[in-house]
Design an enzyme around this catalytic site. Structure first.
Site, PDB file in Angstrom:
ATOM      1  N   CYS A 252     -62.050 -13.800 -30.851  1.00  0.00           N
ATOM      2  CA  CYS A 252     -61.947 -13.817 -32.314  1.00  0.00           C
ATOM      3  C   CYS A 252     -61.034 -14.886 -32.903  1.00  0.00           C
ATOM      4  O   CYS A 252     -61.495 -15.733 -33.661  1.00  0.00           O
ATOM      5  CB  CYS A 252     -61.511 -12.451 -32.804  1.00  0.00           C
ATOM      6  SG  CYS A 252     -62.818 -11.241 -32.597  1.00  0.00           S
TER       7      CYS A 252
HETATM    8  P1  NAD Z   1     -70.325  -9.453 -27.699  1.00  0.00           P
HETATM    9  O1  NAD Z   1     -70.728 -10.818 -27.246  1.00  0.00           O
HETATM   10  O2  NAD Z   1     -69.484  -8.614 -26.811  1.00  0.00           O
HETATM   11  O3  NAD Z   1     -71.633  -8.621 -28.044  1.00  0.00           O
HETATM   12  C1  NAD Z   1     -72.694  -9.112 -28.793  1.00  0.00           C
HETATM   13  C2  NAD Z   1     -73.962  -8.456 -28.282  1.00  0.00           C
HETATM   14  O4  NAD Z   1     -75.035  -8.822 -29.154  1.00  0.00           O
HETATM   15  C3  NAD Z   1     -74.383  -8.928 -26.881  1.00  0.00           C
HETATM   16  O5  NAD Z   1     -74.539  -7.792 -26.048  1.00  0.00           O
HETATM   17  C4  NAD Z   1     -75.717  -9.649 -27.110  1.00  0.00           C
HETATM   18  O6  NAD Z   1     -76.609  -9.508 -26.035  1.00  0.00           O
HETATM   19  C5  NAD Z   1     -76.214  -8.963 -28.355  1.00  0.00           C
HETATM   20  N1  NAD Z   1     -77.218  -9.704 -29.131  1.00  0.00           N
HETATM   21  C6  NAD Z   1     -77.258 -11.020 -29.447  1.00  0.00           C
HETATM   22  N2  NAD Z   1     -78.334 -11.288 -30.200  1.00  0.00           N
HETATM   23  C7  NAD Z   1     -78.997 -10.107 -30.377  1.00  0.00           C
HETATM   24  C8  NAD Z   1     -80.148  -9.730 -31.092  1.00  0.00           C
HETATM   25  N3  NAD Z   1     -80.867 -10.630 -31.791  1.00  0.00           N
HETATM   26  N4  NAD Z   1     -80.521  -8.447 -31.055  1.00  0.00           N
HETATM   27  C9  NAD Z   1     -79.825  -7.524 -30.362  1.00  0.00           C
HETATM   28  N5  NAD Z   1     -78.706  -7.820 -29.687  1.00  0.00           N
HETATM   29  C10 NAD Z   1     -78.296  -9.100 -29.693  1.00  0.00           C
HETATM   30  O7  NAD Z   1     -69.625  -9.672 -29.117  1.00  0.00           O
HETATM   31  P2  NAD Z   1     -68.430  -8.813 -29.762  1.00  0.00           P
HETATM   32  O8  NAD Z   1     -67.135  -9.206 -29.158  1.00  0.00           O
HETATM   33  O9  NAD Z   1     -68.819  -7.385 -29.792  1.00  0.00           O
HETATM   34  O10 NAD Z   1     -68.434  -9.409 -31.251  1.00  0.00           O
HETATM   35  C11 NAD Z   1     -69.489  -9.137 -32.145  1.00  0.00           C
HETATM   36  C12 NAD Z   1     -69.063  -9.598 -33.524  1.00  0.00           C
HETATM   37  O11 NAD Z   1     -67.932  -8.842 -33.966  1.00  0.00           O
HETATM   38  C13 NAD Z   1     -68.648 -11.058 -33.614  1.00  0.00           C
HETATM   39  O12 NAD Z   1     -69.027 -11.579 -34.851  1.00  0.00           O
HETATM   40  C14 NAD Z   1     -67.138 -11.000 -33.534  1.00  0.00           C
HETATM   41  O13 NAD Z   1     -66.522 -12.087 -34.151  1.00  0.00           O
HETATM   42  C15 NAD Z   1     -66.855  -9.714 -34.278  1.00  0.00           C
HETATM   43  N6  NAD Z   1     -65.604  -9.044 -33.901  1.00  0.00           N
HETATM   44  C16 NAD Z   1     -65.252  -8.974 -32.587  1.00  0.00           C
HETATM   45  C17 NAD Z   1     -64.077  -8.314 -32.241  1.00  0.00           C
HETATM   46  C18 NAD Z   1     -63.639  -8.248 -30.800  1.00  0.00           C
HETATM   47  O14 NAD Z   1     -62.481  -7.928 -30.565  1.00  0.00           O
HETATM   48  N7  NAD Z   1     -64.502  -8.482 -29.837  1.00  0.00           N
HETATM   49  C19 NAD Z   1     -63.274  -7.725 -33.233  1.00  0.00           C
HETATM   50  C20 NAD Z   1     -63.693  -7.797 -34.550  1.00  0.00           C
HETATM   51  C21 NAD Z   1     -64.863  -8.456 -34.878  1.00  0.00           C
END
Ligand code: NAD
Length: 411
Positions: A252
């Protein structure tokens, strides 16, 4: 209520399983079949404290599929928004997910939880939805969880921000979040998006600030932890996110700061402070190499790197500060052996180095050791079997520093 969660990563799994724990029925949809199969078999596809237990406990209330058909009328979008080489975010996953949902949903509420640049939900995603339906509403509900504490943070947030375009969105989100005792701020989607970027920018700024003070403290022979202890006794400052070290990583902070700075630049505004925060962060891990070079030339040496995850209690290595450190060590000709209790499988995809099964194995006859993650098991390391007991600490974790040649990055 019945909820579909698109994207079963750190945010999607935490969101979905928490809502299941509150009694809702949750369907996870991801394009990654491997993840979906694991969830279907009751196995957590990522490591997060308590996640495996909650998946087991709520197994009857969860479902997992790669198929967008039969969506529930409440849909959370939790797919990734990684950085592009320009620093802006790659919106293609969010756009694809929203389009797939809009195609398969007649009426309902799409809630964007992915972190997106201010204006995205209303100016880019809503028009995609409107191509397919006039009835679907949209909302933006940023997530503030910390990996490693994700479930705790989701269920005990300081606040819940909901950015909505109509009363229906507000009503549904307020109802969903009823079990959580936290103030709810209702605003529009664009402000909600900006609140997320501003929050992460501020927290990352605190870290780079602590590192900048720490770098000077090091030159002056002062322990920055003592300095920050005194500083943070001022209630206007607070003690959080003032731990100096090798810099911030994770999925992030670096990405979000690059996104806000690059997005601002595109709009003709130069974010000087945010760019400086990123610059300090980029330089910080390389300071560890300079400290090591005070004692030895790196070429041909056996260097143990302890800790690969971007922080303790996670297996996530995205933008981990250990990556630039290992890269630099390899560039300078070191033989790197690494150990991490959780993150080695992920790091194997990046570096072909020696991965050890324990701290002891990594330290055996090593010429030097660099500590990169503050895993609790690193508190009491026995350095006896190292060849040269040179230890460089990038996170302040060691309880006992006797009998070793030691340098802390900012202390
Ligand atoms: P991640 O990479 O762990 O998970 C994303 C998931 O989305 C993956 O499993 C991927 O296969 C799936 N995906 C991608 N395209 C897809 C589609 N078209 N249909 C269905 N699934 C699909 O990501 P994350 O860490 O969970 O982050 C997700 C969002 O949340 C990002 O925008 C991030 O900035 C935000 N965020 C993350 C955190 C954190 O600590 N990880 C905290 C707050 C916000």
């Amino acid at each position: 209520m019945d909820i579909s969660v698109i994207g079963a990563g750190y945010v999607g799994l935490t969101t979905g399983i928490s809502f299941a724990e509150f009694g809702n029925k949750v369907k996870f949809i991801d394009i990654d079949e491997n993840k979906i199969n694991k969830i279907k078999h009751g196995i957590a596809p990522i490591y997060e404290e308590g996640l495996q237990e909650l998946i087991k406990k709520n197994f009857d209330r969860i479902n997992a599929t790669t198929n967008y058909e039969n969506l529930d009328s409440i849909v959370f979008i939790c797919v990734g928004t990684p950085s592009l080489p320009t620093g802006l975010i790659n919106l293609q996953y969010v756009k694809q997910a929203v389009e797939n949902v809009a195609k398969n949903l007649d009426d309902g509420l799409i809630i964007i939880k992915s972190t997106v640049f201010p204006g995205t939900t209303e100016k880019i995603l809503l028009p995609i939805v409107r191509k397919y339906s006039d009835k679907i509403s949209i909302a933006m509900n940023p997530e503030f969880l910390r990996e490693g504490m994700a479930l705790h943070d989701f269920m005990n947030p300081d606040r819940i921000i909901i950015g909505v375009i109509d009363e229906r969105g507000e009503k549904i989100l307020k109802k969903l979040y009823t079990p959580i005792k936290a103030p709810i701020m209702v605003t529009n989607p664009t402000t909600a998006e900006m609140i997320k970027y501003a929050s992460n920018s501020f927290l990352a700024t605190k870290i780079s600030f602590a590192n900048e003070i720490g770098n000077l403290a090091k030159i002056l022979g002062i322990d920055v932890y003592d300095v920050m202890k005194g500083v943070s006794m001022d209630h206007r400052i607070s003690p959080y996110f003032l731990n100096a070290g090798a810099g911030f990583g994770g999925s992030c902070f670096p990405k979000d700061l690059r996104a806000i700075a690059s997005g601002a630049k595109k709009l003709g505004y130069d974010m000087k402070l945010i760019n400086a925060v990123l610059e300090i962060n980029d330089e910080q891990p390389l300071r560890l190499i300079k400290l090591l070079e005070k004692y030895m030339s790196i070429e041909g040496k056996e260097i143990a790197v302890l800790g690969l995850a971007f922080k303790a209690n996670t297996d996530d290595i995205r933008e981990s500060r250990s990556i630039p450190v290992i890269k630099e060590l390899i560039k300078k000709g070191a033989n790197v052996r690494a150990y991490d209790p959780m993150a080695m499988e992920n790091m194997k995809k990046i570096f072909d180095i020696k991965y050890c099964n324990s701290v002891e194995e990594a330290l055996m006859n090593a010429d030097a050791c660099i500590i990169m993650t503050d895993w609790k098991e690193f508190e009491d390391i026995d350095f006896r079997n190292m060849k040269n007991k040179i230890v460089i600490e990038g996170r302040k974790i060691l309880k006992n520093r006797e009998g070793i040649i030691y340098e802390g990055i900012c202390w």
